[in-house]
Motif scaffolding. Structure first.
Motif, PDB file in Angstrom:
ATOM      1  N   CYS A 137       2.288 -32.349  -2.341  1.00 16.89           N
ATOM      2  CA  CYS A 137       1.197 -32.786  -3.928  1.00 16.89           C
ATOM      3  C   CYS A 137       1.281 -31.818  -4.959  1.00 16.89           C
ATOM      4  O   CYS A 137       1.067 -30.703  -5.042  1.00 16.89           O
ATOM      5  CB  CYS A 137       0.136 -32.449  -2.630  1.00 16.89           C
ATOM      6  N   PRO A 138       1.422 -32.738  -6.023  1.00 16.94           N
ATOM      7  CA  PRO A 138       1.629 -32.078  -7.361  1.00 16.94           C
ATOM      8  C   PRO A 138       0.474 -31.387  -7.581  1.00 16.94           C
ATOM      9  O   PRO A 138      -0.195 -32.389  -7.440  1.00 16.94           O
ATOM     10  CB  PRO A 138       2.629 -32.728  -8.355  1.00 16.94           C
ATOM     11  N   PRO A 139      -0.022 -30.991  -8.599  1.00 20.69           N
ATOM     12  CA  PRO A 139      -0.574 -30.057  -9.763  1.00 20.69           C
ATOM     13  C   PRO A 139      -1.835 -31.362 -10.396  1.00 20.69           C
ATOM     14  O   PRO A 139      -0.849 -31.696 -10.603  1.00 20.69           O
ATOM     15  CB  PRO A 139      -0.173 -28.948 -10.181  1.00 20.69           C
ATOM     16  N   ALA A 140      -2.860 -31.198 -11.063  1.00 17.72           N
ATOM     17  CA  ALA A 140      -3.081 -32.409 -11.952  1.00 17.72           C
ATOM     18  C   ALA A 140      -2.227 -31.770 -13.046  1.00 17.72           C
ATOM     19  O   ALA A 140      -1.695 -33.243 -13.334  1.00 17.72           O
ATOM     20  CB  ALA A 140      -4.572 -31.890 -12.167  1.00 17.72           C
ATOM     21  N   GLN A 141      -1.951 -30.908 -13.493  1.00 17.15           N
ATOM     22  CA  GLN A 141      -1.445 -31.266 -14.561  1.00 17.15           C
ATOM     23  C   GLN A 141       0.140 -31.202 -14.978  1.00 17.15           C
ATOM     24  O   GLN A 141       0.977 -31.214 -15.664  1.00 17.15           O
ATOM     25  CB  GLN A 141      -1.513 -29.631 -15.586  1.00 17.15           C
TER      26      GLN A 141
ATOM     27  N   PHE B  73      -0.793 -29.930   1.109  1.00 13.80           N
ATOM     28  CA  PHE B  73      -2.181 -29.155   0.229  1.00 13.80           C
ATOM     29  C   PHE B  73      -2.165 -27.986   0.033  1.00 13.80           C
ATOM     30  O   PHE B  73      -2.073 -27.770  -0.929  1.00 13.80           O
ATOM     31  CB  PHE B  73      -3.221 -29.525   0.725  1.00 13.80           C
ATOM     32  N   GLN B  74      -2.100 -27.591   1.683  1.00 13.97           N
ATOM     33  CA  GLN B  74      -2.138 -25.965   1.795  1.00 13.97           C
ATOM     34  C   GLN B  74      -0.829 -25.225   1.185  1.00 13.97           C
ATOM     35  O   GLN B  74      -0.967 -24.033   0.487  1.00 13.97           O
ATOM     36  CB  GLN B  74      -2.438 -25.449   2.856  1.00 13.97           C
ATOM     37  N   VAL B  75       0.292 -26.121   1.329  1.00 14.26           N
ATOM     38  CA  VAL B  75       1.595 -25.250   1.007  1.00 14.26           C
ATOM     39  C   VAL B  75       1.640 -25.292  -0.216  1.00 14.26           C
ATOM     40  O   VAL B  75       2.155 -24.683  -0.908  1.00 14.26           O
ATOM     41  CB  VAL B  75       2.716 -26.146   1.428  1.00 14.26           C
TER      42      VAL B  75
ATOM     43  N   GLY C 267      -3.382 -39.261  -1.413  1.00 17.81           N
ATOM     44  CA  GLY C 267      -3.271 -37.794  -1.843  1.00 17.81           C
ATOM     45  C   GLY C 267      -3.690 -37.274  -2.839  1.00 17.81           C
ATOM     46  O   GLY C 267      -2.986 -38.280  -4.149  1.00 17.81           O
ATOM     47  N   GLY C 268      -3.036 -35.582  -3.773  1.00 19.67           N
ATOM     48  CA  GLY C 268      -2.600 -35.621  -4.337  1.00 19.67           C
ATOM     49  C   GLY C 268      -4.297 -36.083  -5.647  1.00 19.67           C
ATOM     50  O   GLY C 268      -3.803 -36.101  -7.048  1.00 19.67           O
ATOM     51  N   VAL C 269      -5.323 -36.344  -5.166  1.00 17.62           N
ATOM     52  CA  VAL C 269      -6.158 -35.589  -5.698  1.00 17.62           C
ATOM     53  C   VAL C 269      -7.288 -34.524  -5.346  1.00 17.62           C
ATOM     54  O   VAL C 269      -7.011 -34.338  -4.776  1.00 17.62           O
ATOM     55  CB  VAL C 269      -7.481 -37.795  -5.384  1.00 17.62           C
ATOM     56  N   SER C 270      -8.866 -34.762  -6.447  1.00 26.65           N
ATOM     57  CA  SER C 270      -9.828 -34.258  -6.247  1.00 26.65           C
ATOM     58  C   SER C 270      -9.182 -32.522  -6.869  1.00 26.65           C
ATOM     59  O   SER C 270      -8.567 -31.679  -5.893  1.00 26.65           O
ATOM     60  CB  SER C 270     -10.040 -34.238  -5.275  1.00 26.65           C
ATOM     61  N   VAL C 271      -7.398 -32.572  -6.905  1.00 21.91           N
ATOM     62  CA  VAL C 271      -6.442 -31.265  -7.272  1.00 21.91           C
ATOM     63  C   VAL C 271      -6.713 -30.792  -8.757  1.00 21.91           C
ATOM     64  O   VAL C 271      -6.167 -29.874  -9.177  1.00 21.91           O
ATOM     65  CB  VAL C 271      -5.242 -31.573  -6.800  1.00 21.91           C
TER      66      VAL C 271
END
Length: 362
Positions: free
Chosen positions: A148-152, A97-99, A214-218
């Motif tokens: 972890c891709p961004p929400a958009q 997530f940080q990367v 994973g990949g939520v709250s992004v």
């Protein structure tokens, strides 16, 4: 066996469940909220204070510990538990997530990712490297390196991230050899139900001892988070722990427990404390406000924490206004106790057969 997960009771009207997750450092009573100790410290709190807050499991971060002080330094102390003097169960995130979320120059390919540390030095993270670092750190639960891709992100981009996450999970699993660490897979797929199903199906085939969403709250809307959890949680094996990453509002916690999630983490309790805010029965109070200057009552008379049992709102207001470090510690003690206790209350409600009533306000 170092790890086991036992279901004790399920809610008859929702998918909520109460269980026990056994680790080499003790039992985790689920559902469980894990305070975040990114750099092998939950900010402003000692391990003894964390225990008094009721914390049953905490989280640290692979990426940050790799940068400072370095996993070799942690290993020299005997591992992360001894390094920070925490005797309870512990989890390390892979750093994925940080990367992918921090504002850094990075180059992504199918083998891994190259990025620049805050110092400017180039760093290469691969599934094998993320697993190696976590093996050295020595937490009870370690996470696979994922994208972890961004929400958009577009459907095509998320689909590629799912494919990489599966391929990287296989590599993490092959590289991981420590039987005293449980390695969890991370389900990706963004807001797309078919990609969530694909990711879950492919990771379940690898038979990890636990799974994270994973990949939520992004950056997505709250209702989309709920939809992702409702879509994904039922796909995960019922006999293994389910971990929802990065969730911390009471509404999200209660609704996710109702979907059968067992583990949660969020920086919210200590972050609010550092900004002079207290969590009081789910509400956020700014202790800088003038209304508290002559309020000589406890922050929350119903709270068992050290702060509420010994100090007044007026004193906390004074500490925050004068920027005394003690104020941050006292608010962190209360906020962590509050959030850990909220999730523990959900667990007790499941065991007592009244969870559906507890859920009504949410």
């Amino acid at each position: 066996m170092n790890f086991s997960f036992t279901l004790l009771k399920s809610c008859s009207e929702t998918k909520a469940r109460a269980g026990v997750f056994m680790t080499p450092h003790g039992a985790v009573l689920t559902p469980c909220f894990m305070p975040v100790g990114t750099l092998a410290t939950v900010k402003t709190l000692t391990p003894a204070q964390l225990e008094q807050c009721g914390a049953g499991m905490i989280l640290a971060n692979t990426y940050h510990l790799h940068l400072q002080p370095g996993e070799d330094v942690v290993a020299g102390a005997g591992g992360v538990h001894r390094f920070m003097n925490w005797s309870g169960p512990m989890l390390t995130d892979s750093g994925g997530f940080q990367v992918f979320s921090l504002d850094q120059l990075r180059t992504l390919d199918d083998d891994g990712v190259t990025f620049r540390a805050p110092s400017g030095d180039p760093i290469r993270f691969t599934p094998e490297e993320a697993t190696r670092i976590q093996n050295v750190l020595g937490a009870d639960v370690i996470m696979c390196f994922d994208e972890c891709p961004p929400a958009q992100a577009t459907y095509e981009a998320v689909q590629k991230a799912v494919e990489r996450t599966t391929a990287w999970a296989k590599r993490c699993q092959r590289y991981h050899t420590r039987s005293d660490q449980a390695q969890f897979g991370i389900v990706q797929g963004g807001i797309f139900p078919d990609l969530r199903a694909q990711s879950a199906r492919e990771l379940i085939a690898l038979d990890f001892p636990g799974y994270a969403i994973g990949g939520v709250s992004v950056g997505e809307e709250v209702d989309l988070i709920r939809s992702v959890v409702e879509t994904t949680a039922p796909l995960l094996p019922p006999d293994k722990p389910r971990y929802l990453m990065g969730i911390g509002t009471y509404r999200e916690l209660a609704q996710s427990v109702a979907q059968g999630i067992d583990l949660f983490d969020c920086v919210l309790p200590t972050r609010l404390a550092r900004h002079g805010a207290a969590l009081v029965r789910g509400e956020r109070w700014n202790l800088k406000n003038a209304q508290f200057r002559r309020d000589y009552t406890a922050l929350d008379a119903t709270c068992p924490c050290y702060t509420c049992q010994n100090f007044t709102r007026a004193y906390l207001c004074h500490l925050i206004r004068t920027q005394e470090v003690l104020g941050l510690t006292l608010l962190a003690i209360h906020n962590v106790t509050e959030m850990v206790g909220f999730v523990r209350g959900l667990r007790e409600a499941i065991l007592e057969g009244r969870f559906h009533e507890k859920l009504l306000p949410f």
